[in-house]
Design an enzyme around this catalytic site. Structure first.
Site, PDB file in Angstrom:
ATOM      1  N   ARG A 147     -16.139  25.918  21.290  1.00  0.00           N
ATOM      2  CA  ARG A 147     -15.511  24.922  20.429  1.00  0.00           C
ATOM      3  C   ARG A 147     -14.872  25.578  19.206  1.00  0.00           C
ATOM      4  NH1 ARG A 147     -18.991  19.851  18.362  1.00  0.00           N
ATOM      5  NH2 ARG A 147     -19.981  21.492  17.115  1.00  0.00           N
ATOM      6  N   LYS A 185     -13.479  21.163  14.650  1.00  0.00           N
ATOM      7  CA  LYS A 185     -14.428  21.107  13.541  1.00  0.00           C
ATOM      8  C   LYS A 185     -13.865  21.833  12.318  1.00  0.00           C
ATOM      9  CE  LYS A 185     -19.445  20.851  13.146  1.00  0.00           C
ATOM     10  NZ  LYS A 185     -19.462  19.381  13.070  1.00  0.00           N
ATOM     11  N   GLU A 203     -15.518   7.593  15.060  1.00  0.00           N
ATOM     12  CA  GLU A 203     -16.749   8.343  14.776  1.00  0.00           C
ATOM     13  C   GLU A 203     -17.437   7.802  13.537  1.00  0.00           C
ATOM     14  OE1 GLU A 203     -16.975  12.584  14.543  1.00  0.00           O
ATOM     15  OE2 GLU A 203     -15.241  12.861  15.838  1.00  0.00           O
TER      16      GLU A 203
END
Length: 415
Positions: free
Chosen positions: A160, A262, A298
């Site tokens: 990721r 992220k 989210e």
């Protein structure tokens, strides 16, 4: 490897950790040379005495001291740090070491090293400070009953980060470098891994544009850092149900942005909405899509799931939602338990009619949602013993802590 040479960047650490040794070595080796050398003494008076003292130390006596990164006392027989393990929250508890690795000129990362945990040097013109060119990850290490240490799917975090680095035009460590660095960091901070069932050692890998720059462009250098902190539960409610407020004015991410990676730039924008919600007694905020303001996205730092009958649904990761490692694990576990799992657009009205709602993430693991408030309407959901969220939480944490057989092959033992 642990850095054991004394460089200019570590002088302050030496002065901090070894004040007594410094004075002893200086008096034993430097003072005898002062008496026959009047010129040396005059030089000392011309410049700052401390500077001359440290200069003398680094050129003549560094080899007589133990390595700068070694603990002051022997901790070989010390199993745990001196900490109240029954009162762990989710605040920063500084541990012994951090890992640092820098990119080299050929756009690859060189071999990294463990350093004492502490501040880092960074140019005010660094890309991360001026243009938010930075990513972070989060994962945990657990201690088994037999004392062995486990990681949970670290390669997923590594992949990721590489995906995020491509989006943010950054150089990233390889998967192998990432996982090896995580293992080294855990072993160096082994005494900070909580006893079984008391918490975990949270690991925070950072990838930042450390190269100095003025114009908008990718940084010329990147630094990869991992630090660690023992943690307990994320929310102040502990394992009790949380209460969410649906936010339809502020937004966490937009189409075409960086919401699906992220990036450090994704988190500060939620603070205003989160602060307002907490001031009204809510635990956190659930964001809607920025385009229609009708579909779930989210919570501030975790993914959202809803249950209706035997169907579990979660918003699809289509660029604005982070593909969480815990999210993916819960999807796989739920399917293995016989639930139908759907990744799709979820209207907010469907949320209000759910049987159960829960959040997932590295920090929260699986957090049951007790209530949702949207446009002044509050709806409560099933939680506690017998709930699906409790079942999934118990199964996942059992695997992570090594008390349930890992049939998925997700855990990695640290040698």
């Amino acid at each position: 490897m642990i850095k054991n040479s004394v460089s200019s960047s570590s002088l302050r650490l030496i002065n901090w950790y070894y004040p007594e040794q410094l004075c002893s070595v200086f008096c034993r080796t430097a003072l005898p040379s002062i008496q026959p050398s009047i010129q040396w003494w005059f030089d000392v008076k011309e410049v700052d005495f401390l500077f001359a003292f440290l200069q003398f130390f680094t050129t003549q006596t560094a080899s007589s001291l133990p390595p700068v990164c070694e603990p002051l006392t022997s901790r070989g027989d010390e199993e745990y740090a001196d900490l109240n393990w029954d009162d762990l929250g989710y605040g920063l508890v500084p541990t012994d070491y951090m890992y640092i690795m820098k990119s080299s000129e050929n756009e690859k990362f060189s071999v990294g090293e463990l350093n004492r945990f502490g501040n880092i040097e960074l140019s005010p013109a660094a890309g991360v400070l001026n243009y938010a060119q930075g990513l972070f990850e989060g994962l945990k290490a657990y201690r088994k009953e037999d004392g062995r240490l486990l990681l949970f799917r670290p390669e997923m975090n590594a992949m990721r980060m590489r995906m995020g680095a491509e989006r943010m035009c950054m150089i990233s460590p390889s998967v192998e470098q990432f996982v090896d660095a995580v293992k080294q960091t855990v072993l160096a901070n082994k005494r900070w891994v909580p006893p079984p069932g008391k918490g975990s050692l949270y690991l925070r890998p950072l990838l930042i544009g450390s190269g100095a720059m003025l114009g908008l462009a990718p940084a010329s250098e990147y630094t990869f850092i991992i630090y660690a902190s023992p943690v307990g539960t994320y929310f102040k409610e502990g394992l009790a149900p949380i209460n969410l407020f649906v936010e339809d004015e502020f937004h966490r991410a937009t189409d075409g942005g960086a919401g699906g990676v992220k990036s450090i730039s994704n988190y500060a924008p939620v603070l205003k909405a989160q602060g307002q919600a907490k001031s009204k007694g809510f635990t956190d905020v659930l964001f809607l899509d920025s385009k229609t303001k009708k579909h779930l996205e989210e919570v501030s730092s975790c993914n959202i799931f809803i249950l209706k009958g035997k169907t579990i649904s979660t918003p699809a990761t289509a660029g604005t939602i982070l593909p969480g490692v815990t999210r993916k694990s819960i999807i796989d576990l739920a399917r293995d338990c016989g639930y139908q799992v759907e990744e799709r657009l979820i209207p907010v009205e469907e949320l209000m009619e759910a049987d159960e709602v829960f959040c997932t993430g590295t920090a929260v693991v699986v957090a049951p949602v007790g209530s949702i408030t949207y446009k002044g309407k509050r709806v409560e959901f099933r939680t506690g013993v017998g709930s699906v969220s409790q079942e999934l939480y118990s199964t996942l944490t059992g695997i992570q802590m090594g008390v349930i057989e890992d049939k998925m092959g997700w855990t990695v033992e640290i040698d």
